[in-house]
Scaffold this active site. Sequence first.
Site, short mmCIF file in Angstrom:
data_model
loop_
_atom_site.label_atom_id
_atom_site.label_comp_id
_atom_site.label_asym_id
_atom_site.label_seq_id
_atom_site.Cartn_x
_atom_site.Cartn_y
_atom_site.Cartn_z
N GLU A 70 -2.55 -9.45 3.37
CA GLU A 70 -2.62 -10.04 4.83
C GLU A 70 -4.08 -10.18 5.27
O GLU A 70 -4.71 -10.45 6.18
CB GLU A 70 -2.07 -9.08 5.80
CG GLU A 70 -2.85 -7.68 6.45
CD GLU A 70 -2.65 -6.70 5.26
OE1 GLU A 70 -3.30 -5.75 5.31
OE2 GLU A 70 -1.93 -6.84 4.30
N CYS A 82 0.71 -1.20 -0.11
CA CYS A 82 0.02 0.01 -0.11
C CYS A 82 0.81 1.25 -0.07
O CYS A 82 1.58 1.43 -0.93
CB CYS A 82 -1.02 -0.01 1.15
SG CYS A 82 -2.54 1.11 0.92
N HIS A 119 -3.87 -5.42 -0.10
CA HIS A 119 -3.63 -5.99 1.41
C HIS A 119 -3.56 -7.31 1.46
O HIS A 119 -4.63 -8.08 1.41
CB HIS A 119 -4.33 -5.45 2.50
CG HIS A 119 -4.36 -3.85 2.87
ND1 HIS A 119 -3.42 -3.53 3.67
CD2 HIS A 119 -4.66 -2.73 2.03
CE1 HIS A 119 -3.13 -2.29 3.71
NE2 HIS A 119 -4.02 -1.73 2.76
#
Length: 365
Positions: A343, A255, A341
């Site tokens: 994760e 990001c 993202h």
Amino acid sequence: MIKQKATLLLADGTVFHGSLIGNPGTNGGEICFNTGMTGYQEIYTDPSYTGQIVVTTTSHIGNYGVHDEEIESDHPCVAGIVVNSFSDVFSRLDASGSLQDYLVMYGITGIADIDTRMLVRHLRSKGAMNAIISSEFEGNLEGLKTELAKVPDMNGLELSSTVCTQKPYFYGNENASIKVACLDYGIKKNILRNLASRGVYCKVFPAKTKLAELQDWNPDAFFLSNGPGDPAVMDYAVDTVKEILETGKPVFGICLGHQLLAEAVGIKTYKMHHGHRGLNHPIKNLVTGKSEITSQNHGFNVVREDTELNNEVEITHVHLNDNTVAGIRLKNKPAFSVQYHPESSPGPHDSRYLFDDFIALINQN
């Protein structure tokens, strides 16, 4: 129970009247929207939302309460929230409390009982803009406009140094075979969990940490985290990333970290019309040809034309909705990054392989 009134005023003069949720008061920020159907607690505690009022497009918010394990930082980071239907009654048995009490505890002001579908359509058309929520200026629109004028513009705003850790800390097993220095620009806890679960011992450093201090720990690689604000004004971070690249050690950015890696190799960034925020953004991996359903939260992006003209950079991922750059790899350095993202868990875990790629890159070096 009689609901207290609240007002939402946008910078273009649009006004919404609704009910107060959270803490009574007045607070402003850049208003944006997230299209995710679940995960409001993860959204509200994501440091990348610092300075922003978040509109959630799902109709019901608060109905499953809050849970201590479902946070991305130690407290809510949003400037305010806007919802359609809000519930201070929750049904989940293992919830630690109600969302209403959680918002009051941390002083977050929000507004409910407004037409969020209309608001989101307006923001899609007009773009992200500053706004203010208040329970204190009922009938005094001019006074609210005065307060709104004091809210800083996100374009050109540096926020990472205000939300990052103020002193280094460790995460993971100290006996792990891999050491990664993580630069905290607003890091999410689940990123650290994903690294630690792959045998990484992390040391998390404040955003403005110099390379010399990072090197004193003798890490095997570097991680550039997500975070809020405009990457184009983060000269301190760009300069450090340039120095990190010269070490020849592996680098992975997510990001804001992706944007800073791009800036470090001469690729400019820009503020998007209304950004990408949600759980169902389709990404194509140009290396494998496969698609991923991803979680995203960003209002800035890298300039595609600059990226295509840079002979040292390969575009590895693109956003299938608007063809923007979603991932890059440096051809002459062990460094890569993505705009989304990996994760997160938007349903599938399509993008978790990127952490495995990072570990493989470290082991190759």
